[in-house]
Motif scaffolding. Structure first.
Motif, PDB file in Angstrom:
ATOM      1  N   GLY A   1     -11.131  -2.689  -7.984  1.00 20.52           N
ATOM      2  CA  GLY A   1     -11.421  -1.350  -7.494  1.00 20.52           C
ATOM      3  C   GLY A   1     -10.940  -1.135  -6.071  1.00 20.52           C
ATOM      4  O   GLY A   1     -10.497  -2.065  -5.382  1.00 20.52           O
ATOM      5  N   PRO A   2     -11.017   0.101  -5.584  1.00 14.94           N
ATOM      6  CA  PRO A   2     -10.638   0.397  -4.201  1.00 14.94           C
ATOM      7  C   PRO A   2     -11.643  -0.203  -3.221  1.00 14.94           C
ATOM      8  O   PRO A   2     -12.776  -0.518  -3.585  1.00 14.94           O
ATOM      9  CB  PRO A   2     -10.657   1.922  -4.154  1.00 14.94           C
ATOM     10  N   ILE A   3     -11.219  -0.356  -1.985  1.00 11.10           N
ATOM     11  CA  ILE A   3     -12.141  -0.758  -0.917  1.00 11.10           C
ATOM     12  C   ILE A   3     -12.887   0.484  -0.450  1.00 11.10           C
ATOM     13  O   ILE A   3     -12.284   1.541  -0.238  1.00 11.10           O
ATOM     14  CB  ILE A   3     -11.381  -1.397   0.253  1.00 11.10           C
ATOM     15  N   GLU A   4     -14.195   0.358  -0.289  1.00 12.88           N
ATOM     16  CA  GLU A   4     -15.033   1.471   0.165  1.00 12.88           C
ATOM     17  C   GLU A   4     -15.820   1.016   1.387  1.00 12.88           C
ATOM     18  O   GLU A   4     -16.609   0.071   1.308  1.00 12.88           O
ATOM     19  CB  GLU A   4     -15.979   1.911  -0.954  1.00 12.88           C
TER      20      GLU A   4
ATOM     21  N   ILE B   1      -9.868   3.009   0.367  1.00 11.34           N
ATOM     22  CA  ILE B   1      -8.515   2.456   0.441  1.00 11.34           C
ATOM     23  C   ILE B   1      -8.071   2.098  -0.974  1.00 11.34           C
ATOM     24  O   ILE B   1      -8.603   1.173  -1.590  1.00 11.34           O
ATOM     25  CB  ILE B   1      -8.469   1.213   1.347  1.00 11.34           C
ATOM     26  N   ASP B   2      -7.108   2.816  -1.489  1.00 12.35           N
ATOM     27  CA  ASP B   2      -6.635   2.613  -2.860  1.00 12.35           C
ATOM     28  C   ASP B   2      -5.485   1.608  -2.910  1.00 12.35           C
ATOM     29  O   ASP B   2      -4.906   1.242  -1.885  1.00 12.35           O
ATOM     30  CB  ASP B   2      -6.189   3.943  -3.461  1.00 12.35           C
ATOM     31  N   HIS B   3      -5.153   1.194  -4.131  1.00 10.87           N
ATOM     32  CA  HIS B   3      -4.058   0.239  -4.336  1.00 10.87           C
ATOM     33  C   HIS B   3      -3.543   0.369  -5.763  1.00 10.87           C
ATOM     34  O   HIS B   3      -3.998   1.227  -6.538  1.00 10.87           O
ATOM     35  CB  HIS B   3      -4.537  -1.191  -4.052  1.00 10.87           C
ATOM     36  N   ASP B   4      -2.607  -0.500  -6.129  1.00  9.71           N
ATOM     37  CA  ASP B   4      -1.922  -0.386  -7.419  1.00  9.71           C
ATOM     38  C   ASP B   4      -2.599  -1.160  -8.545  1.00  9.71           C
ATOM     39  O   ASP B   4      -2.059  -1.229  -9.653  1.00  9.71           O
ATOM     40  CB  ASP B   4      -0.470  -0.854  -7.292  1.00  9.71           C
TER      41      ASP B   4
ATOM     42  N   TYR C   1      -8.152   8.607   2.204  1.00  8.43           N
ATOM     43  CA  TYR C   1      -9.058   9.470   1.443  1.00  8.43           C
ATOM     44  C   TYR C   1     -10.488   9.270   1.925  1.00  8.43           C
ATOM     45  O   TYR C   1     -10.986   8.139   1.984  1.00  8.43           O
ATOM     46  CB  TYR C   1      -8.971   9.168  -0.051  1.00  8.43           C
ATOM     47  N   CYS C   2     -11.147  10.364   2.282  1.00 10.87           N
ATOM     48  CA  CYS C   2     -12.544  10.338   2.710  1.00 10.87           C
ATOM     49  C   CYS C   2     -13.419  10.900   1.597  1.00 10.87           C
ATOM     50  O   CYS C   2     -13.267  12.063   1.214  1.00 10.87           O
ATOM     51  CB  CYS C   2     -12.739  11.162   3.984  1.00 10.87           C
ATOM     52  N   ASP C   3     -14.313  10.072   1.072  1.00 18.02           N
ATOM     53  CA  ASP C   3     -15.252  10.517   0.047  1.00 18.02           C
ATOM     54  C   ASP C   3     -16.532  10.967   0.739  1.00 18.02           C
ATOM     55  O   ASP C   3     -17.239  10.159   1.342  1.00 18.02           O
ATOM     56  CB  ASP C   3     -15.542   9.386  -0.940  1.00 18.02           C
ATOM     57  N   MET C   4     -16.829  12.258   0.648  1.00 18.44           N
ATOM     58  CA  MET C   4     -17.985  12.825   1.330  1.00 18.44           C
ATOM     59  C   MET C   4     -19.169  13.029   0.390  1.00 18.44           C
ATOM     60  O   MET C   4     -20.128  13.725   0.740  1.00 18.44           O
ATOM     61  CB  MET C   4     -17.593  14.156   1.989  1.00 18.44           C
TER      62      MET C   4
ATOM     63  N   ILE D   1      -1.912   1.679   2.277  1.00 16.79           N
ATOM     64  CA  ILE D   1      -1.687   1.709   3.720  1.00 16.79           C
ATOM     65  C   ILE D   1      -1.330   0.292   4.155  1.00 16.79           C
ATOM     66  O   ILE D   1      -1.625  -0.675   3.435  1.00 16.79           O
ATOM     67  CB  ILE D   1      -2.924   2.223   4.499  1.00 16.79           C
ATOM     68  N   PRO D   2      -0.685   0.121   5.315  1.00 13.68           N
ATOM     69  CA  PRO D   2      -0.309  -1.230   5.758  1.00 13.68           C
ATOM     70  C   PRO D   2      -1.507  -2.171   5.830  1.00 13.68           C
ATOM     71  O   PRO D   2      -2.635  -1.752   6.112  1.00 13.68           O
ATOM     72  CB  PRO D   2       0.295  -0.978   7.148  1.00 13.68           C
ATOM     73  N   PHE D   3      -1.246  -3.458   5.594  1.00  9.47           N
ATOM     74  CA  PHE D   3      -2.319  -4.442   5.507  1.00  9.47           C
ATOM     75  C   PHE D   3      -3.126  -4.519   6.800  1.00  9.47           C
ATOM     76  O   PHE D   3      -4.352  -4.689   6.770  1.00  9.47           O
ATOM     77  CB  PHE D   3      -1.736  -5.816   5.165  1.00  9.47           C
ATOM     78  N   GLU D   4      -2.471  -4.396   7.956  1.00  4.18           N
ATOM     79  CA  GLU D   4      -3.204  -4.470   9.222  1.00  4.18           C
ATOM     80  C   GLU D   4      -4.192  -3.314   9.351  1.00  4.18           C
ATOM     81  O   GLU D   4      -5.253  -3.454   9.980  1.00  4.18           O
ATOM     82  CB  GLU D   4      -2.234  -4.470  10.400  1.00  4.18           C
ATOM     83  N   TYR D   5      -3.880  -2.172   8.741  1.00  2.00           N
ATOM     84  CA  TYR D   5      -4.806  -1.047   8.741  1.00  2.00           C
ATOM     85  C   TYR D   5      -6.017  -1.357   7.865  1.00  2.00           C
ATOM     86  O   TYR D   5      -7.148  -1.016   8.217  1.00  2.00           O
ATOM     87  CB  TYR D   5      -4.111   0.218   8.229  1.00  2.00           C
TER      88      TYR D   5
END
Length: 333
Positions: free
Chosen positions: A325-328, A170-173, A156-159, A197-201
């Motif tokens: 929160g998500p990673i930004e 980067i979202d999560h549960d 997801y790209c926040d513009m 998304i995978p952890f390496e990403y």
């Protein structure tokens, strides 16, 4: 869309065969080289394109018409742009303002999202360069630290955040308040964060970004975070460096709740704004009143948050709630 064309005075009249909309009328003016004003009559679904270059008057204007302008946009106080009509492969967006010299709604139009639907960028900052204007899911191919290009993944790209630079989210549960009760021993409660998304990403995006942050909060009632008796933390989170210890080992906490420094201290302790001056975290007051410690972690080496551990919630009067929160991330490292 098909138009019939005839000349009437100084203006060209385009009249649709099957009916025209405001958007298609605006688009027609945007692609016509000499068009500076389009007049749209919603009642008759007629689109008039003014090629005279006047751009300030609307010939044969009626109250039901909408005037769409392209030129001299600096003379108007414009409202915000609309969302682009298409997510990819070229659309249009509009903005409006009521101008004193023209009755009706004055609208500006421009092209947008002129990139392919299968295009890929390194991150959302790259999508900004490609011309992405609206927040949406997009394909990225992050670069791993060993120089290997990872396969494309949707993100997801926040513009809108950070003045539209293109923030990779980067979202999560764990993006909700999760209640914790019945865990007395230090770190006996655990919540393992699962990212979308995978952890390496996740690591690749963080390492390749100029700036990253992640919000974390612990709400507490009678749940002390730091135990001064044994000088260990009851409640803490861990990062990628401390996540892989054996489950029965005490996991040293990462930076707790604030900033870019490697300090095991809460946000209020750094800013000296805790509810009591002799504590470094509000929850260490341990008085049975709902309190909160929270903040953004901005040290990239301490990101991502991979797990949350809690304790001192064993009695009926003790309880906690954690939120991560998500990673930004944005910018290029």
């Amino acid at each position: 869309m098909e138009y019939n064309k005839r000349i009437s005075g100084d203006e060209y009249l385009y009249k649709t065969v099957s009916g025209v909309t405001k958007i298609s009328c605006a688009y027609k003016c945007s692609v016509e080289k000499n068009c500076c004003v389009a007049n749209f009559d919603a009642n008759s679904q007629t689109c008039y394109l003014d090629m005279s270059g006047g751009c300030y008057s609307a010939p044969r204007h009626e109250n039901s018409w909408i005037t769409i302008r392209r030129a001299r946009e600096d003379s108007f106080n414009w409202g915000p742009w609309s969302k682009c009509s298409k997510t990819c492969e070229g659309g249009i967006r509009t903005r409006s303002h009521l101008h004193a010299n023209v009755a009706g709604n004055v609208t500006s139009v421009e092209g947008c999202h002129n990139f392919g639907c299968n295009d890929i960028a390194l991150n959302c900052n790259g999508w900004k360069t490609k011309g992405l204007l609206d927040s949406q899911t997009a394909l990225i191919e992050p670069m791993a630290s060993n120089g290997i290009q990872l396969q494309a993944v949707h993100i997801y790209c926040d513009m809108e955040m950070e003045n539209g630079v293109g923030v990779t989210v980067i979202d999560h549960d764990g993006e909700r308040d999760v209640s914790v009760h019945g865990y007395e021993a230090q770190g006996s409660y655990s919540f393992i964060v699962t990212y979308n998304i995978p952890f390496e990403y996740v690591v690749a995006i963080i390492n390749s970004s100029q700036f990253c942050r992640q919000f974390v909060r612990w709400k507490c009632k009678g749940a002390q975070m730091y135990n001064p008796g044994n000088q260990k933390w009851n409640t803490y989170w861990t990062n990628r460096s401390t996540a892989y210890l054996a489950i029965n080992e005490y996991k040293p906490p990462s930076v707790f709740f604030h900033g870019s420094e490697e300090r095991r201290i809460c946000d209020c302790g750094i800013s000296q704004t805790c509810h009591r001056s002799d504590v470094l975290c509000n929850c260490d007051i341990n008085d049975g009143i709902w309190r909160s410690d929270e903040g953004y972690v901005t040290n990239k080496d301490a990101l991502p948050i991979v797990a949350f551990f809690a304790g001192d919630t064993g009695s009926a009067q003790e309880e906690g709630k954690h939120f991560i929160g998500p990673i930004e991330c944005y910018g290029d490292a």
